[in-house]
Design a protein around this motif. Structure first.
Motif, PDB file in Angstrom:
ATOM      1  N   MET A  55     -43.025  44.329   9.811  1.00 23.51           N
ATOM      2  CA  MET A  55     -41.623  44.393  10.134  1.00 23.51           C
ATOM      3  C   MET A  55     -41.174  45.857  10.042  1.00 23.51           C
ATOM      4  SD  MET A  55     -38.379  42.395   8.387  1.00 23.51           S
ATOM      5  CE  MET A  55     -39.497  41.161   7.792  1.00 23.51           C
ATOM      6  N   LYS A  56     -40.369  46.291  11.021  1.00 19.49           N
ATOM      7  CA  LYS A  56     -39.861  47.652  11.033  1.00 19.49           C
ATOM      8  C   LYS A  56     -38.337  47.632  11.057  1.00 19.49           C
ATOM      9  CE  LYS A  56     -43.775  49.607  13.414  1.00 19.49           C
ATOM     10  NZ  LYS A  56     -44.260  50.351  14.565  1.00 19.49           N
ATOM     11  N   LEU A  57     -37.752  48.557  10.398  1.00 17.61           N
ATOM     12  CA  LEU A  57     -36.305  48.689  10.402  1.00 17.61           C
ATOM     13  C   LEU A  57     -35.843  49.105  11.781  1.00 17.61           C
ATOM     14  CD1 LEU A  57     -33.627  48.781   8.799  1.00 17.61           C
ATOM     15  CD2 LEU A  57     -34.146  51.169   8.312  1.00 17.61           C
ATOM     16  N   GLY A  58     -34.897  48.371  12.361  1.00 18.31           N
ATOM     17  CA  GLY A  58     -34.372  48.699  13.683  1.00 18.31           C
ATOM     18  C   GLY A  58     -33.124  49.538  13.611  1.00 18.31           C
ATOM     19  N   PHE A  59     -32.198  49.196  12.722  1.00 16.97           N
ATOM     20  CA  PHE A  59     -30.940  49.915  12.559  1.00 16.97           C
ATOM     21  C   PHE A  59     -30.553  49.962  11.085  1.00 16.97           C
ATOM     22  CE2 PHE A  59     -29.242  50.359  16.799  1.00 16.97           C
ATOM     23  CZ  PHE A  59     -29.839  49.349  17.519  1.00 16.97           C
ATOM     24  N   THR A  60     -29.916  51.008  10.723  1.00 14.74           N
ATOM     25  CA  THR A  60     -29.130  51.051   9.509  1.00 14.74           C
ATOM     26  C   THR A  60     -27.702  51.186   9.990  1.00 14.74           C
ATOM     27  OG1 THR A  60     -30.867  52.096   8.226  1.00 14.74           O
ATOM     28  CG2 THR A  60     -28.622  52.308   7.401  1.00 14.74           C
ATOM     29  N   ILE A  61     -26.831  50.287   9.573  1.00 14.87           N
ATOM     30  CA  ILE A  61     -25.464  50.265  10.088  1.00 14.87           C
ATOM     31  C   ILE A  61     -24.487  50.656   8.994  1.00 14.87           C
ATOM     32  CG2 ILE A  61     -23.675  48.846  11.161  1.00 14.87           C
ATOM     33  CD1 ILE A  61     -25.977  47.030  12.172  1.00 14.87           C
ATOM     34  N   LEU A  62     -23.649  51.612   9.316  1.00 17.49           N
ATOM     35  CA  LEU A  62     -22.576  52.020   8.424  1.00 17.49           C
ATOM     36  C   LEU A  62     -21.259  51.536   9.009  1.00 17.49           C
ATOM     37  CD1 LEU A  62     -23.647  55.718   7.775  1.00 17.49           C
ATOM     38  CD2 LEU A  62     -24.190  53.697   6.415  1.00 17.49           C
ATOM     39  N   PHE A  63     -20.486  50.797   8.224  1.00 14.46           N
ATOM     40  CA  PHE A  63     -19.197  50.283   8.669  1.00 14.46           C
ATOM     41  C   PHE A  63     -18.091  51.211   8.174  1.00 14.46           C
ATOM     42  CE2 PHE A  63     -20.397  46.193  10.322  1.00 14.46           C
ATOM     43  CZ  PHE A  63     -21.630  45.985   9.754  1.00 14.46           C
ATOM     44  N   ALA A  64     -17.130  51.525   9.044  1.00 14.28           N
ATOM     45  CA  ALA A  64     -16.013  52.388   8.663  1.00 14.28           C
ATOM     46  C   ALA A  64     -14.809  52.107   9.543  1.00 14.28           C
ATOM     47  CB  ALA A  64     -16.416  53.852   8.798  1.00 14.28           C
ATOM     48  N   ARG A  65     -13.629  52.333   9.005  1.00 21.83           N
ATOM     49  CA  ARG A  65     -12.408  52.158   9.797  1.00 21.83           C
ATOM     50  C   ARG A  65     -12.215  53.310  10.766  1.00 21.83           C
ATOM     51  NH1 ARG A  65      -9.560  50.059   4.668  1.00 21.83           N
ATOM     52  NH2 ARG A  65     -10.034  47.848   4.841  1.00 21.83           N
ATOM     53  N   ASP A  66     -12.662  54.507  10.386  1.00 20.73           N
ATOM     54  CA  ASP A  66     -12.527  55.693  11.237  1.00 20.73           C
ATOM     55  C   ASP A  66     -13.915  56.267  11.481  1.00 20.73           C
ATOM     56  OD1 ASP A  66     -11.907  58.047  12.539  1.00 20.73           O
ATOM     57  OD2 ASP A  66     -10.741  58.897  10.897  1.00 20.73           O
ATOM     58  N   LEU A  67     -14.448  56.104  12.695  1.00 19.34           N
ATOM     59  CA  LEU A  67     -15.797  56.582  13.007  1.00 19.34           C
ATOM     60  C   LEU A  67     -15.865  58.091  13.214  1.00 19.34           C
ATOM     61  CD1 LEU A  67     -17.121  53.809  15.440  1.00 19.34           C
ATOM     62  CD2 LEU A  67     -17.306  53.959  12.952  1.00 19.34           C
ATOM     63  N   GLY A  68     -14.734  58.741  13.476  1.00 20.97           N
ATOM     64  CA  GLY A  68     -14.719  60.169  13.798  1.00 20.97           C
ATOM     65  C   GLY A  68     -15.433  61.070  12.809  1.00 20.97           C
ATOM     66  N   PRO A  69     -15.083  61.034  11.513  1.00 24.86           N
ATOM     67  CA  PRO A  69     -15.749  61.918  10.554  1.00 24.86           C
ATOM     68  C   PRO A  69     -17.241  61.638  10.422  1.00 24.86           C
ATOM     69  CG  PRO A  69     -13.699  61.088   9.635  1.00 24.86           C
ATOM     70  CD  PRO A  69     -13.943  60.328  10.910  1.00 24.86           C
ATOM     71  N   LEU A  70     -17.625  60.353  10.475  1.00 22.49           N
ATOM     72  CA  LEU A  70     -19.049  60.018  10.384  1.00 22.49           C
ATOM     73  C   LEU A  70     -19.812  60.506  11.602  1.00 22.49           C
ATOM     74  CD1 LEU A  70     -19.055  56.408   8.899  1.00 22.49           C
ATOM     75  CD2 LEU A  70     -19.778  58.516   7.808  1.00 22.49           C
ATOM     76  N   LYS A  71     -19.242  60.297  12.781  1.00 21.20           N
ATOM     77  CA  LYS A  71     -19.885  60.754  14.012  1.00 21.20           C
ATOM     78  C   LYS A  71     -20.055  62.272  13.980  1.00 21.20           C
ATOM     79  CE  LYS A  71     -19.401  60.822  19.011  1.00 21.20           C
ATOM     80  NZ  LYS A  71     -18.551  60.443  20.141  1.00 21.20           N
ATOM     81  N   ALA A  72     -19.035  62.995  13.558  1.00 19.04           N
ATOM     82  CA  ALA A  72     -19.120  64.455  13.471  1.00 19.04           C
ATOM     83  C   ALA A  72     -20.200  64.880  12.477  1.00 19.04           C
ATOM     84  CB  ALA A  72     -17.765  65.043  13.075  1.00 19.04           C
ATOM     85  N   PHE A  73     -20.297  64.201  11.341  1.00 21.39           N
ATOM     86  CA  PHE A  73     -21.305  64.540  10.337  1.00 21.39           C
ATOM     87  C   PHE A  73     -22.712  64.374  10.889  1.00 21.39           C
ATOM     88  CE2 PHE A  73     -22.991  65.177   6.159  1.00 21.39           C
ATOM     89  CZ  PHE A  73     -24.095  64.355   6.074  1.00 21.39           C
ATOM     90  N   TYR A  74     -23.030  63.187  11.412  1.00 20.99           N
ATOM     91  CA  TYR A  74     -24.388  62.909  11.860  1.00 20.99           C
ATOM     92  C   TYR A  74     -24.747  63.610  13.157  1.00 20.99           C
ATOM     93  CZ  TYR A  74     -24.779  59.618   8.088  1.00 20.99           C
ATOM     94  OH  TYR A  74     -24.837  59.067   6.838  1.00 20.99           O
ATOM     95  N   LYS A  75     -23.795  63.782  14.071  1.00 25.16           N
ATOM     96  CA  LYS A  75     -24.089  64.412  15.356  1.00 25.16           C
ATOM     97  C   LYS A  75     -23.986  65.937  15.278  1.00 25.16           C
ATOM     98  CE  LYS A  75     -22.746  64.330  20.233  1.00 25.16           C
ATOM     99  NZ  LYS A  75     -21.801  63.739  21.207  1.00 25.16           N
TER     100      LYS A  75
END
Length: 115
Positions: free
Chosen positions: A1-21
């Motif tokens: 078995m392989k991990l397909g996704f790790t999902i982070l839930f948030a009300r505001d995706l903007g700061p997370l998207k900026a961090f990871y991208k």
């Protein structure tokens, strides 16, 4: 078995998207208003818009394998990120460094140590 996704839930995706991208440098794949995927190899990292009754975060910790922890620390410092911990050789065979994302999740990077 392989991990397909790790999902982070948030009300505001903007700061997370900026961090990871922008800061970490992951390449974004599929992007929708409530979902963003990042290509991180065989397993993908996904950000998902949390509903009004969902918690801001679920306390997810992430571990990514890299070729060179010290080079990564220098690259991330150029992007304004400071590690939560200094790089350290661990007993479990990795040189690791930890950061904290905008939601307080631990993001750890590890380089396999030579046997």
């Amino acid at each position: 078995m392989k991990l397909g996704f790790t999902i982070l839930f948030a009300r505001d995706l903007g700061p997370l998207k900026a961090f990871y991208k922008d800061a970490v440098g992951f390449r974004a794949g599929a992007e929708y208003p409530e979902w963003v995927e990042f290509d991180t190899g065989p397993a993908k990292l996904a950000l998902h818009q949390a509903g009004p009754d969902d918690p801001e975060t679920r306390g997810v910790g992430l571990f990514f394998t890299v070729d060179n922890v010290d080079a990564l620390v220098r690259r991330l410092a150029e992007r304004g990120l400071e590690p939560q911990t200094a790089p350290v050789d661990q007993d479990f065979g990795f040189r690791t460094v930890a950061y904290t994302d905008p939601l307080g999740n631990r993001v750890e990077f590890g380089e396999p140590l030579a046997p």
